[in-house]
Motif scaffolding. Structure first.
Motif, PDB file in Angstrom:
ATOM      1  N   ARG A 127      66.803  25.115  69.517  1.00 40.06           N
ATOM      2  CA  ARG A 127      67.634  24.580  68.736  1.00 40.06           C
ATOM      3  C   ARG A 127      66.913  23.703  67.720  1.00 40.06           C
ATOM      4  O   ARG A 127      67.391  23.493  66.671  1.00 40.06           O
ATOM      5  CB  ARG A 127      68.895  24.326  69.105  1.00 40.06           C
ATOM      6  CG  ARG A 127      69.931  25.605  69.920  1.00 40.06           C
ATOM      7  CD  ARG A 127      70.951  25.032  70.328  1.00 40.06           C
ATOM      8  NE  ARG A 127      71.720  26.073  70.868  1.00 40.06           N
ATOM      9  CZ  ARG A 127      72.892  25.920  71.359  1.00 40.06           C
ATOM     10  NH1 ARG A 127      73.371  25.087  71.829  1.00 40.06           N
ATOM     11  NH2 ARG A 127      73.753  27.265  71.829  1.00 40.06           N
ATOM     12  N   GLN A 128      66.366  22.746  68.381  1.00 35.33           N
ATOM     13  CA  GLN A 128      65.533  21.825  67.620  1.00 35.33           C
ATOM     14  C   GLN A 128      64.518  22.367  66.702  1.00 35.33           C
ATOM     15  O   GLN A 128      64.520  22.090  65.620  1.00 35.33           O
ATOM     16  CB  GLN A 128      64.669  20.931  68.713  1.00 35.33           C
ATOM     17  CG  GLN A 128      65.301  19.623  69.460  1.00 35.33           C
ATOM     18  CD  GLN A 128      64.303  19.087  70.273  1.00 35.33           C
ATOM     19  OE1 GLN A 128      63.007  19.127  70.096  1.00 35.33           O
ATOM     20  NE2 GLN A 128      64.732  18.278  71.404  1.00 35.33           N
ATOM     21  N   LEU A 129      63.856  23.768  67.158  1.00 36.62           N
ATOM     22  CA  LEU A 129      62.835  24.036  66.194  1.00 36.62           C
ATOM     23  C   LEU A 129      63.816  24.602  65.094  1.00 36.62           C
ATOM     24  O   LEU A 129      63.299  24.505  63.730  1.00 36.62           O
ATOM     25  CB  LEU A 129      62.034  25.067  66.964  1.00 36.62           C
ATOM     26  CG  LEU A 129      61.035  24.764  67.898  1.00 36.62           C
ATOM     27  CD1 LEU A 129      60.528  26.036  68.869  1.00 36.62           C
ATOM     28  CD2 LEU A 129      59.711  24.326  67.143  1.00 36.62           C
ATOM     29  N   TYR A 130      64.723  25.278  65.394  1.00 43.35           N
ATOM     30  CA  TYR A 130      65.558  25.974  64.273  1.00 43.35           C
ATOM     31  C   TYR A 130      66.078  25.009  63.291  1.00 43.35           C
ATOM     32  O   TYR A 130      65.853  25.138  62.054  1.00 43.35           O
ATOM     33  CB  TYR A 130      66.553  26.731  64.772  1.00 43.35           C
ATOM     34  CG  TYR A 130      67.395  27.362  63.868  1.00 43.35           C
ATOM     35  CD1 TYR A 130      67.052  28.588  62.976  1.00 43.35           C
ATOM     36  CD2 TYR A 130      68.710  27.054  63.348  1.00 43.35           C
ATOM     37  CE1 TYR A 130      67.558  29.285  62.062  1.00 43.35           C
ATOM     38  CE2 TYR A 130      69.413  27.442  62.516  1.00 43.35           C
ATOM     39  CZ  TYR A 130      69.072  28.711  61.728  1.00 43.35           C
ATOM     40  OH  TYR A 130      69.724  29.369  60.868  1.00 43.35           O
ATOM     41  N   ALA A 131      66.793  24.011  63.819  1.00 42.05           N
ATOM     42  CA  ALA A 131      67.091  22.808  63.164  1.00 42.05           C
ATOM     43  C   ALA A 131      66.001  22.257  61.961  1.00 42.05           C
ATOM     44  O   ALA A 131      66.210  21.705  60.886  1.00 42.05           O
ATOM     45  CB  ALA A 131      67.629  21.849  63.713  1.00 42.05           C
ATOM     46  N   ILE A 132      64.868  21.902  62.719  1.00 45.24           N
ATOM     47  CA  ILE A 132      63.807  21.130  61.928  1.00 45.24           C
ATOM     48  C   ILE A 132      63.223  22.068  60.737  1.00 45.24           C
ATOM     49  O   ILE A 132      62.915  21.663  59.662  1.00 45.24           O
ATOM     50  CB  ILE A 132      62.737  20.650  62.921  1.00 45.24           C
ATOM     51  CG1 ILE A 132      63.096  19.777  63.752  1.00 45.24           C
ATOM     52  CG2 ILE A 132      61.501  20.412  62.307  1.00 45.24           C
ATOM     53  CD1 ILE A 132      62.225  19.381  65.149  1.00 45.24           C
ATOM     54  N   LEU A 133      62.783  23.381  61.289  1.00 44.35           N
ATOM     55  CA  LEU A 133      62.461  24.355  60.069  1.00 44.35           C
ATOM     56  C   LEU A 133      63.643  24.422  59.013  1.00 44.35           C
ATOM     57  O   LEU A 133      63.192  24.592  57.880  1.00 44.35           O
ATOM     58  CB  LEU A 133      61.999  25.712  60.844  1.00 44.35           C
ATOM     59  CG  LEU A 133      60.787  25.541  61.684  1.00 44.35           C
ATOM     60  CD1 LEU A 133      60.887  26.953  62.632  1.00 44.35           C
ATOM     61  CD2 LEU A 133      59.607  25.355  61.008  1.00 44.35           C
TER      62      LEU A 133
END
Length: 199
Positions: free
Chosen positions: A82-88
């Protein structure tokens, strides 16, 4: 009516960013910037020693805006995927909302400017890649996936290359090809179940 300290400086940076938002901008000169603000070039130089300093001001704004939000994402979201998705999503949406800044992020606005500016933008890209790499490591550990160190590094590099590609396409299309176009579908490919992601 007296201006607050830094208010004129902020106006100069906003005007520069607006000029960069023109779909086919001409080379930005301090004369053109001064004309847009209806001030003299000397007035600009009271706040910035050079045009390069003005671009540095924009880069500082970008860094602060992005990393303030990234730090919030990382602190509030424990799941690596979820971190990855939010950052991207943040990186794509930031460019979409700030087309002039996108020209800085891809280096297009910095052609023929001081080379230290491009070096600073490159450093920003490296910092973003490191953030993605850390989130990938967290995601892999949460899935109990045995992911080699070089695999997360390669994956992080692929992700930042994707972001840079979307930023470039946005700038080169005169801001017609939006960075978030197809993002939901592409996220499924970029954050796959391999390496323990996307589940």
């Amino acid at each position: 009516m007296s201006r607050q300290p830094g208010e004129r400086r902020q106006q100069i940076l906003q005007a520069l960013a607006q000029m960069l938002e023109e779909p086919q901008p001409e080379k930005i000169t301090t004369a053109a910037l001064a004309q847009r603000l209806q001030v003299s070039e000397a007035a600009l130089y009271r706040h910035f020693a050079s045009k390069a300093q003005m671009y540095e001001g924009l880069i500082e704004f970008i860094e602060q805006a992005l990393f303030t939000r990234i730090n919030r994402i990382v602190s509030e979201e424990a799941q690596g995927v979820r971190q990855l998705y939010a950052i991207l999503t943040l990186l794509l949406a930031f460019a979409e909302k700030n087309p002039g800044m996108t020209r800085v992020l891809v280096g297009e606005a910095l052609v023929h400017e001081n080379e230290r500016l491009q070096a600073r933008v490159n450093q920003l890209h490296d910092r973003l890649e490191a953030v993605l790499r850390q989130s990938l490591r967290i995601a892999a550990s949460q899935q109990a996936a045995a992911v080699p160190q070089d695999a997360t590094a390669a994956h992080a590099n692929a992700l930042i290359c994707f972001v840079l590609g979307r930023w470039h396409q946005f700038a080169r299309s005169g801001f017609k090809r939006l960075p978030t176009e197809y993002w939901q579908a592409q996220a499924a490919w970029l954050l796959p179940p391999a390496y323990g992601l996307g589940e």
